[in-house]
Design a protein around this motif. Structure first.
Motif, PDB file in Angstrom:
ATOM      1  N   SER A   1      11.571  18.868  -4.750  1.00  0.00           N
ATOM      2  CA  SER A   1      11.897  20.122  -4.273  1.00  0.00           C
ATOM      3  C   SER A   1      13.122  20.503  -5.088  1.00  0.00           C
ATOM      4  O   SER A   1      13.980  21.488  -4.446  1.00  0.00           O
ATOM      5  CB  SER A   1      12.246  20.207  -2.836  1.00  0.00           C
ATOM      6  OG  SER A   1      13.047  19.354  -2.345  1.00  0.00           O
TER       7      SER A   1
ATOM      8  N   PHE B   1      21.404  10.412   5.161  1.00  0.00           N
ATOM      9  CA  PHE B   1      20.618  11.543   4.278  1.00  0.00           C
ATOM     10  C   PHE B   1      21.398  12.712   3.637  1.00  0.00           C
ATOM     11  O   PHE B   1      22.669  12.691   4.095  1.00  0.00           O
ATOM     12  CB  PHE B   1      19.482  12.114   5.024  1.00  0.00           C
ATOM     13  CG  PHE B   1      19.658  12.739   6.428  1.00  0.00           C
ATOM     14  CD1 PHE B   1      19.704  11.768   7.421  1.00  0.00           C
ATOM     15  CD2 PHE B   1      19.934  14.002   6.394  1.00  0.00           C
ATOM     16  CE1 PHE B   1      19.897  12.364   8.822  1.00  0.00           C
ATOM     17  CE2 PHE B   1      20.119  14.408   7.865  1.00  0.00           C
ATOM     18  CZ  PHE B   1      20.258  13.547   8.891  1.00  0.00           C
TER      19      PHE B   1
ATOM     20  N   GLY C   1       4.917   5.393  -3.415  1.00  0.00           N
ATOM     21  CA  GLY C   1       6.400   6.355  -3.476  1.00  0.00           C
ATOM     22  C   GLY C   1       7.486   5.735  -3.527  1.00  0.00           C
ATOM     23  O   GLY C   1       7.536   4.567  -3.966  1.00  0.00           O
TER      24      GLY C   1
ATOM     25  N   VAL D   1      14.981   9.310   2.256  1.00  0.00           N
ATOM     26  CA  VAL D   1      14.929   8.481   1.044  1.00  0.00           C
ATOM     27  C   VAL D   1      15.673   6.960   1.022  1.00  0.00           C
ATOM     28  O   VAL D   1      15.327   6.125   0.857  1.00  0.00           O
ATOM     29  CB  VAL D   1      15.088   9.236  -0.315  1.00  0.00           C
ATOM     30  CG1 VAL D   1      16.777   9.435  -0.396  1.00  0.00           C
ATOM     31  CG2 VAL D   1      14.678   8.346  -1.378  1.00  0.00           C
TER      32      VAL D   1
ATOM     33  N   ILE E   1       0.906  -1.142  -0.057  1.00  0.00           N
ATOM     34  CA  ILE E   1       0.183   0.014   0.128  1.00  0.00           C
ATOM     35  C   ILE E   1       0.745   1.294  -0.089  1.00  0.00           C
ATOM     36  O   ILE E   1       1.589   1.366   0.869  1.00  0.00           O
ATOM     37  CB  ILE E   1      -1.215   0.060   1.183  1.00  0.00           C
ATOM     38  CG1 ILE E   1      -1.654  -1.522   1.341  1.00  0.00           C
ATOM     39  CG2 ILE E   1      -1.912   1.160   1.034  1.00  0.00           C
ATOM     40  CD1 ILE E   1      -2.561  -1.297   2.467  1.00  0.00           C
TER      41      ILE E   1
ATOM     42  N   SER F   1      -2.774   5.854  -4.197  1.00  0.00           N
ATOM     43  CA  SER F   1      -3.531   6.937  -4.463  1.00  0.00           C
ATOM     44  C   SER F   1      -3.183   7.795  -5.578  1.00  0.00           C
ATOM     45  O   SER F   1      -3.962   8.596  -6.007  1.00  0.00           O
ATOM     46  CB  SER F   1      -3.924   7.403  -3.120  1.00  0.00           C
ATOM     47  OG  SER F   1      -2.838   7.952  -2.720  1.00  0.00           O
ATOM     48  N   ASP F   2      -2.063   7.528  -6.068  1.00  0.00           N
ATOM     49  CA  ASP F   2      -1.549   8.556  -7.031  1.00  0.00           C
ATOM     50  C   ASP F   2      -2.205   8.150  -8.341  1.00  0.00           C
ATOM     51  O   ASP F   2      -2.348   7.012  -8.553  1.00  0.00           O
ATOM     52  CB  ASP F   2       0.075   8.497  -7.269  1.00  0.00           C
ATOM     53  CG  ASP F   2       0.819   9.098  -5.917  1.00  0.00           C
ATOM     54  OD1 ASP F   2       0.031   9.729  -5.075  1.00  0.00           O
ATOM     55  OD2 ASP F   2       1.767   8.873  -5.910  1.00  0.00           O
TER      56      ASP F   2
ATOM     57  N   ALA G   1       3.529   1.185   3.047  1.00  0.00           N
ATOM     58  CA  ALA G   1       4.339   2.199   2.435  1.00  0.00           C
ATOM     59  C   ALA G   1       3.784   3.419   2.181  1.00  0.00           C
ATOM     60  O   ALA G   1       3.864   4.059   1.093  1.00  0.00           O
ATOM     61  CB  ALA G   1       4.996   1.444   1.220  1.00  0.00           C
ATOM     62  N   THR G   2       2.869   4.047   2.868  1.00  0.00           N
ATOM     63  CA  THR G   2       2.024   5.169   2.718  1.00  0.00           C
ATOM     64  C   THR G   2       2.707   6.406   3.101  1.00  0.00           C
ATOM     65  O   THR G   2       1.952   7.377   2.680  1.00  0.00           O
ATOM     66  CB  THR G   2       0.664   4.842   3.522  1.00  0.00           C
ATOM     67  OG1 THR G   2       1.157   4.569   5.005  1.00  0.00           O
ATOM     68  CG2 THR G   2      -0.161   3.952   2.863  1.00  0.00           C
TER      69      THR G   2
HETATM   70  C1  LIG Z   1       9.947  17.816  -1.026  1.00  0.00           C
HETATM   71  C2  LIG Z   1      10.625  16.453  -0.597  1.00  0.00           C
HETATM   72  C3  LIG Z   1      12.045  16.578  -0.904  1.00  0.00           C
HETATM   73  C4  LIG Z   1      12.790  15.473  -0.263  1.00  0.00           C
HETATM   74  N1  LIG Z   1      14.264  15.486  -0.353  1.00  0.00           N
HETATM   75  C5  LIG Z   1      14.995  14.679   0.167  1.00  0.00           C
HETATM   76  C6  LIG Z   1      16.229  14.263  -0.045  1.00  0.00           C
HETATM   77  O1  LIG Z   1      16.857  15.299  -0.725  1.00  0.00           O
HETATM   78  N2  LIG Z   1      17.007  13.487   0.611  1.00  0.00           N
HETATM   79  C7  LIG Z   1      16.550  12.444   1.552  1.00  0.00           C
HETATM   80  O2  LIG Z   1      17.312  11.819   2.204  1.00  0.00           O
HETATM   81  N3  LIG Z   1      15.132  12.569   1.725  1.00  0.00           N
HETATM   82  C8  LIG Z   1      14.233  13.603   0.971  1.00  0.00           C
HETATM   83  N4  LIG Z   1      13.009  13.492   1.107  1.00  0.00           N
HETATM   84  C9  LIG Z   1      12.472  12.294   1.989  1.00  0.00           C
HETATM   85  C10 LIG Z   1      11.987  11.161   1.207  1.00  0.00           C
HETATM   86  O3  LIG Z   1      11.549  11.440  -0.096  1.00  0.00           O
HETATM   87  C11 LIG Z   1      11.010  10.367   1.922  1.00  0.00           C
HETATM   88  O4  LIG Z   1      11.652   9.974   3.100  1.00  0.00           O
HETATM   89  C12 LIG Z   1      10.482   9.068   0.935  1.00  0.00           C
HETATM   90  O5  LIG Z   1      10.004   9.573  -0.107  1.00  0.00           O
HETATM   91  C13 LIG Z   1       9.697   8.153   1.744  1.00  0.00           C
HETATM   92  O6  LIG Z   1       9.231   7.105   1.080  1.00  0.00           O
HETATM   93  P1  LIG Z   1       7.798   6.511   1.350  1.00  0.00           P
HETATM   94  O7  LIG Z   1       7.670   5.509   0.327  1.00  0.00           O
HETATM   95  O8  LIG Z   1       8.033   6.064   2.851  1.00  0.00           O
HETATM   96  O9  LIG Z   1       6.703   7.724   1.163  1.00  0.00           O
HETATM   97  P2  LIG Z   1       6.365   8.316   0.065  1.00  0.00           P
HETATM   98  O10 LIG Z   1       7.427   8.623  -1.042  1.00  0.00           O
HETATM   99  O11 LIG Z   1       5.683   9.918   0.389  1.00  0.00           O
HETATM  100  O12 LIG Z   1       5.273   7.602  -0.602  1.00  0.00           O
HETATM  101  C14 LIG Z   1       3.847   7.392   0.240  1.00  0.00           C
HETATM  102  C15 LIG Z   1       2.903   7.000  -0.858  1.00  0.00           C
HETATM  103  O13 LIG Z   1       1.773   6.318  -0.409  1.00  0.00           O
HETATM  104  C16 LIG Z   1       0.349   6.976  -0.987  1.00  0.00           C
HETATM  105  N5  LIG Z   1      -0.709   6.915  -0.110  1.00  0.00           N
HETATM  106  C17 LIG Z   1      -0.733   7.354   1.171  1.00  0.00           C
HETATM  107  N6  LIG Z   1      -1.610   6.912   1.747  1.00  0.00           N
HETATM  108  C18 LIG Z   1      -2.396   5.976   0.888  1.00  0.00           C
HETATM  109  C19 LIG Z   1      -3.381   5.145   0.800  1.00  0.00           C
HETATM  110  N7  LIG Z   1      -4.165   4.982   1.969  1.00  0.00           N
HETATM  111  N8  LIG Z   1      -3.470   4.232  -0.147  1.00  0.00           N
HETATM  112  C20 LIG Z   1      -2.965   4.096  -1.077  1.00  0.00           C
HETATM  113  N9  LIG Z   1      -1.812   5.027  -1.164  1.00  0.00           N
HETATM  114  C21 LIG Z   1      -1.534   5.778  -0.317  1.00  0.00           C
HETATM  115  C22 LIG Z   1       1.020   8.414  -1.138  1.00  0.00           C
HETATM  116  O14 LIG Z   1       0.126   8.933  -2.224  1.00  0.00           O
HETATM  117  C23 LIG Z   1       2.322   8.122  -1.724  1.00  0.00           C
HETATM  118  O15 LIG Z   1       2.570   8.041  -3.266  1.00  0.00           O
HETATM  119  C24 LIG Z   1      12.249  14.501   0.557  1.00  0.00           C
HETATM  120  C25 LIG Z   1      10.869  14.584   0.848  1.00  0.00           C
HETATM  121  C26 LIG Z   1      10.043  15.605   0.265  1.00  0.00           C
HETATM  122  C27 LIG Z   1       8.523  15.662   0.565  1.00  0.00           C
END
Ligand SMILES: Cc1cc2nc3c(=O)[nH]c(=O)nc-3n(C[C@H](O)[C@H](O)[C@H](O)COP(=O)(O)OP(=O)(O)OC[C@H]3O[C@@H](n4cnc5c(N)ncnc54)[C@H](O)[C@@H]3O)c2cc1C
Length: 606
Positions: free
Chosen positions: A55, A424, A12, A396, A9, A41-42, A132-133
């Motif tokens: 960013s 990071f 990202g 990330v 789920i 959800s994207d 992974a939301t």
């Molecule tokens: C603008 C920005 C810049 C960044 N730059 C850096 C950087 O330079 N260096 C660094 O180390 N980290 C950076 N980060 C942090 C890094 O991007 C995040 O730590 C990383 O994306 C986390 O991954 P994730 O899969 O947990 O969440 P995300 O990548 O945020 O993905 C979560 C996904 O889940 C989906 N979702 C949520 N709820 C639901 C649901 N109920 N059902 C279905 N889908 C759902 C969302 O739509 C999204 O697509 C940055 C973050 C942002 C916002």
């Protein structure tokens, strides 16, 4: 009801890397390929992407293809497969055993029956479930739209190609956040919008609220790429990336802040809290940041009255300073960008899963949650340590590594605990500089910078390489940061931290060359002591400085015999009474009760 071996789920970074890793492992001849379903959800055009680009490159007006993936598979920052192929919508469609349910939100989970309910009224079942939301942008007191899904945030604003449906809707008067490419599309529209009817707002600055790395990157990219835009950053403490356990001390932050001010005129409002948006209907006299009250008449009707409320109501922000007299200051803004943190998307999981008070899903060293066969990775997860404390790692690299770890567990059934050491980085576009951090940093650490002190004398600060070492209360190097490090230097970071090196003291560390500490983190580790031995300070500058702290009067050049024991202890001596008596006898041969600096320093160093 469709059934899958693995349901992920989220759409990202964590989800993308999980797909990548599972596919890579499942291609091995020893394993069979599980059926994999990603619920995201994207929108369908937008399978998992590298979010940090949001960013950075995605904020460039002349690079719309970094925000709109259609037809730009080679440029859009899709997560790539193990063979380097961008994982496009077509990739998901054509890969056997892989299903991407886009535009689909998971609404609840039945952990007992291992099923997920979707907003499409479908129910799917899983053998293993990965959460992974991620997280969503935090909103202060209704300043902007709160939503965890694309639909909640963008459905009325962007068409399926991520183009803004009505250009008049965006620009002045909008509070923004920065989490996905839809947000960068709107921000770029606001940055590049030119109003030709002479509205007073044209001259107001872009206000960026927040002191984290998203705010810092946004300030740099907006100020550097749009010459006519002035930028004011509102910080709720006194520097970027500061606060409790912040990764920058003031000196490091100033390196960036001063360059932003000197090169692009960025202004900083420090120690202010934003309490709300300044309503566009509000008129009258208000205190401004510059002191005297400013008189503002009602802003003329703008062109975009059909757009959602949160994008029209803002005339700026209201700030509270530390002093009572500094409350309710009005800061006018052309538009406002909030970068004030994030909160986990975990509400839909209900109460059957252990969570922290902030809503993060608790996981063990294998990313397992409190429910069997359910894992959590990335920003939504909080790792529970052996002592019961929880740590989040919203970067990330953590999302990628946790994904790889879970892929190993579910495909190959490996159970090697995940290494939680944070890593990071940030790339500050506009200044064209980047830094990388590896290790740990908390408020108990002393931050020792090397190579940064004289940066203002450098003609090209942007090319300066400097480092920072994070030394804990036991004098162990537990973290290291490199600014503009070469690839070879950056590769040394894990080794420096994993060495667990003790430094004899932070002052000595500061005097070292950066490269020599990277090459040998144990450079300043004191040798093991024998019985009755101690580490005596042998640096002349240090001995002089400590001596002056004990002088009878400032700068008098002598100390009283009565303080000699304490002085020697400050320099490392650990003597018994007899040894101390002998030392004093040697230093004060005439028995006058005073010891001169020259006499002491010569004796101490000999
Ligand atoms: C603008 C920005 C810049 C960044 N730059 C850096 C950087 O330079 N260096 C660094 O180390 N980290 C950076 N980060 C942090 C890094 O991007 C995040 O730590 C990383 O994306 C986390 O991954 P994730 O899969 O947990 O969440 P995300 O990548 O945020 O993905 C979560 C996904 O889940 C989906 N979702 C949520 N709820 C639901 C649901 N109920 N059902 C279905 N889908 C759902 C969302 O739509 C999204 O697509 C940055 C973050 C942002 C916002």
């Amino acid at each position: 009801m469709s059934s899958y071996d693995v349901v992920i789920i989220g759409g990202g970074v964590g989800a993308g890397y999980l797909v990548k890793e599972v596919l890579a492992k499942a291609n091995s001849p020893d394993t069979s390929s599980p059926t994999l379903c990603v619920v995201s959800s994207d929108p369908s055009l937008l399978p998992p992407m590298e979010r940090p680009a949001v960013s950075k490159g995605s904020m460039l007006a002349d690079k719309p293809f970094l925000r709109n993936p259609s037809g730009n598979a080679d440029k859009f920052p899709y997560v790539k497969s193990a063979s380097g192929e961008p994982m496009t919508p077509e990739f998901y469609e054509s890969t056997p055993n892989l299903t991407l349910l886009s535009n689909t939100t998971a609404t609840s989970i039945d952990f007992e029956n291992k099923t997920v309910s979707l907003n499409t009224n479908e129910i799917i079942s899983y053998n293993k479930l990965i959460l992974a939301t991620g997280s969503r942008a935090r909103i202060i007191n209704g300043c902007g739209a709160e939503g965890s899904t694309w639909d909640e945030l963008h459905s009325t604003d962007l068409d399926p190609q991520h183009q803004i449906t009505d250009k008049r809707k965006w620009g002045f008067g909008s509070p923004h956040t920065l989490r996905d490419v839809g947000d960068s599309e709107k921000l770029v529209s606001a940055m590049t919008r030119v109003e030709d009817d002479d509205q007073e707002t044209c001259y107001w600055p872009v206000v960026i609220v927040g002191g984290g790395f998203v705010a810092m990157e946004a300030a740099a990219v907006i100020a550097s790429k749009c010459e006519d835009l002035h930028v004011t950053v509102v910080l709720n403490n006194d520097h970027f990336l500061g606060g409790d356990g912040g990764v920058f001390n003031k000196e490091m932050s100033e390196f960036y802040e001063r360059q932003l001010s000197q090169r692009f005129g960025v202004r900083f409002a420090r120690n202010y809290t934003v309490t709300g948006l300044w309503d566009k209907e509000e008129t009258g006299k208000f205190c401004s940041l510059d002191g005297p009250a400013m008189d503002l008449k009602k802003t003329r009707e703008r062109q975009f009255d059909t757009c959602p409320k949160q994008f029209t109501e803002c005339r700026g922000v209201i700030l509270d300073g530390v002093d009572e007299a500094d409350k309710g200051i009005r800061l006018p803004a052309r538009f406002v960008v909030f970068g004030v943190g994030a909160k986990p998307n975990s509400e839909f999981l209900g109460e059957s899963l252990d969570k922290t008070s902030s809503g993060h899903v608790k996981v063990d060293g294998n990313c397992q949650t409190s429910q069997s066969d359910v894992y959590a990775i990335g920003d939504v997860a909080a790792m529970v340590g052996e002592d019961g404390t929880t740590t989040t790692n919203a970067h990330v690299d953590a999302a990628r590594k946790m994904a790889a770890h879970v892929a190993g567990s579910i495909v190959e059934e490996q159970q090697i605990p995940y290494n939680i050491t944070p890593y990071f980085y940030s790339f500050v576009m506009g200044l064209n500089q980047s830094w990388k951090f590896y290790g740990k940093c908390d408020s108990s650490c002393t931050i020792v910078t090397i190579g940064l002190s004289d940066w203002e004398a450098t003609e090209t600060p942007g090319e300066l390489t400097w480092g920072a070492f994070y030394v804990n209360a036991d004098n162990v190097i537990v973290g290291v940061l490199l600014n503009n490090g070469t690839k070879e230097m950056n590769e040394q970071l894990p080794r420096v931290v994993e060495a667990g090196a003790v430094v004899i003291n932070c002052k000595k560390l500061k005097k070292c060359e950066l490269q020599e500490v990277l090459d040998d983190p144990h450079l300043l580790t004191p040798p093991e002591l024998g019985l009755g031995e101690f580490h005596a300070e042998s640096d002349l500058d240090e001995v002089n400085e400590v001596f002056s702290q004990y002088e009878k009067e400032v700068g008098c050049g002598f100390v009283e015999v009565a303080v000699v024991a304490e002085l020697m202890q400050a320099l490392g001596a650990d003597w018994d009474g007899v040894e101390l008596k002998d030392a004093i006898a040697a230093l004060d041969e005439s028995g006058c009760g005073f010891i001169t600096k020259d006499n002491f320093v010569n004796w101490w160093l000999s």
